[in-house]
Motif scaffolding. Sequence first.
Motif, mmCIF file in Angstrom:
data_model
loop_
_atom_site.group_PDB
_atom_site.id
_atom_site.type_symbol
_atom_site.label_atom_id
_atom_site.label_comp_id
_atom_site.label_asym_id
_atom_site.label_seq_id
_atom_site.Cartn_x
_atom_site.Cartn_y
_atom_site.Cartn_z
ATOM 1 N N LEU A 98 0.766 -1.212 -0.048
ATOM 2 C CA LEU A 98 0.036 -0.011 -0.164
ATOM 3 C C LEU A 98 0.847 1.351 -0.096
ATOM 4 O O LEU A 98 0.512 2.271 -0.653
ATOM 5 C CB LEU A 98 -0.986 0.034 1.266
ATOM 6 N N THR A 99 1.706 1.229 0.682
ATOM 7 C CA THR A 99 2.813 2.218 0.861
ATOM 8 C C THR A 99 3.530 2.509 -0.703
ATOM 9 O O THR A 99 3.553 3.729 -0.852
ATOM 10 C CB THR A 99 3.950 2.162 1.847
ATOM 11 N N GLY A 100 4.042 1.614 -1.168
ATOM 12 C CA GLY A 100 4.375 1.744 -2.622
ATOM 13 C C GLY A 100 3.279 2.359 -3.655
ATOM 14 O O GLY A 100 3.611 3.134 -4.361
ATOM 15 N N ALA A 101 2.067 1.913 -3.383
ATOM 16 C CA ALA A 101 0.906 2.467 -4.281
ATOM 17 C C ALA A 101 1.034 4.001 -4.061
ATOM 18 O O ALA A 101 0.754 4.621 -4.972
ATOM 19 C CB ALA A 101 -0.221 1.708 -4.019
ATOM 20 N N ILE A 102 0.993 4.425 -2.852
ATOM 21 C CA ILE A 102 0.918 5.727 -2.696
ATOM 22 C C ILE A 102 1.914 6.504 -2.950
ATOM 23 O O ILE A 102 1.769 7.698 -3.587
ATOM 24 C CB ILE A 102 0.470 5.821 -0.844
ATOM 25 N N LEU A 127 1.547 9.569 -5.605
ATOM 26 C CA LEU A 127 1.969 10.934 -5.207
ATOM 27 C C LEU A 127 3.059 11.618 -6.188
ATOM 28 O O LEU A 127 3.112 12.967 -6.239
ATOM 29 C CB LEU A 127 2.259 11.041 -3.767
ATOM 30 N N LEU A 128 3.943 10.950 -6.474
ATOM 31 C CA LEU A 128 5.092 11.472 -7.187
ATOM 32 C C LEU A 128 5.199 11.325 -8.679
ATOM 33 O O LEU A 128 5.076 10.112 -9.140
ATOM 34 C CB LEU A 128 6.398 10.898 -6.673
ATOM 35 N N GLY A 157 10.848 0.083 -6.006
ATOM 36 C CA GLY A 157 10.778 0.359 -4.542
ATOM 37 C C GLY A 157 11.648 -0.784 -3.717
ATOM 38 O O GLY A 157 11.286 -2.031 -4.218
ATOM 39 N N TYR A 158 11.967 -0.678 -2.668
ATOM 40 C CA TYR A 158 12.696 -1.711 -1.821
ATOM 41 C C TYR A 158 12.182 -1.385 -0.342
ATOM 42 O O TYR A 158 12.123 -0.284 0.155
ATOM 43 C CB TYR A 158 14.138 -1.573 -1.795
ATOM 44 N N PHE A 159 11.773 -2.560 0.073
ATOM 45 C CA PHE A 159 11.126 -2.668 1.499
ATOM 46 C C PHE A 159 12.518 -2.805 2.213
ATOM 47 O O PHE A 159 13.256 -3.874 2.280
ATOM 48 C CB PHE A 159 10.160 -3.689 1.704
#
Length: 73
Positions: free
Chosen positions: A3-7, A11-12, A20-22
């Motif tokens: 979900l954070t990656g999708a946000i 946004l950007l 993206g990397y966790f």
Amino acid sequence: AQLTGAIILGLLDTAAGAIGYFVGFDGVRFRGQARPGDELRLEAELVSFRRGICRTRGAAWVNGRRIVRARLT
């Protein structure tokens, strides 16, 4: 984390095509579980975004009860 990656991608403008990397998580608290058929509500809040590093707070809810919370990087 997904979900954070999708946000962030939403946004950007510069994030299109980015990978993206966790990196990690802190303060994880499990207070219950989701079972098949449950409706899972996810919440994520962007805490900071500096030099390409994103920090968020997130939680998951089932039937109005928070079952997990965490801080993600």
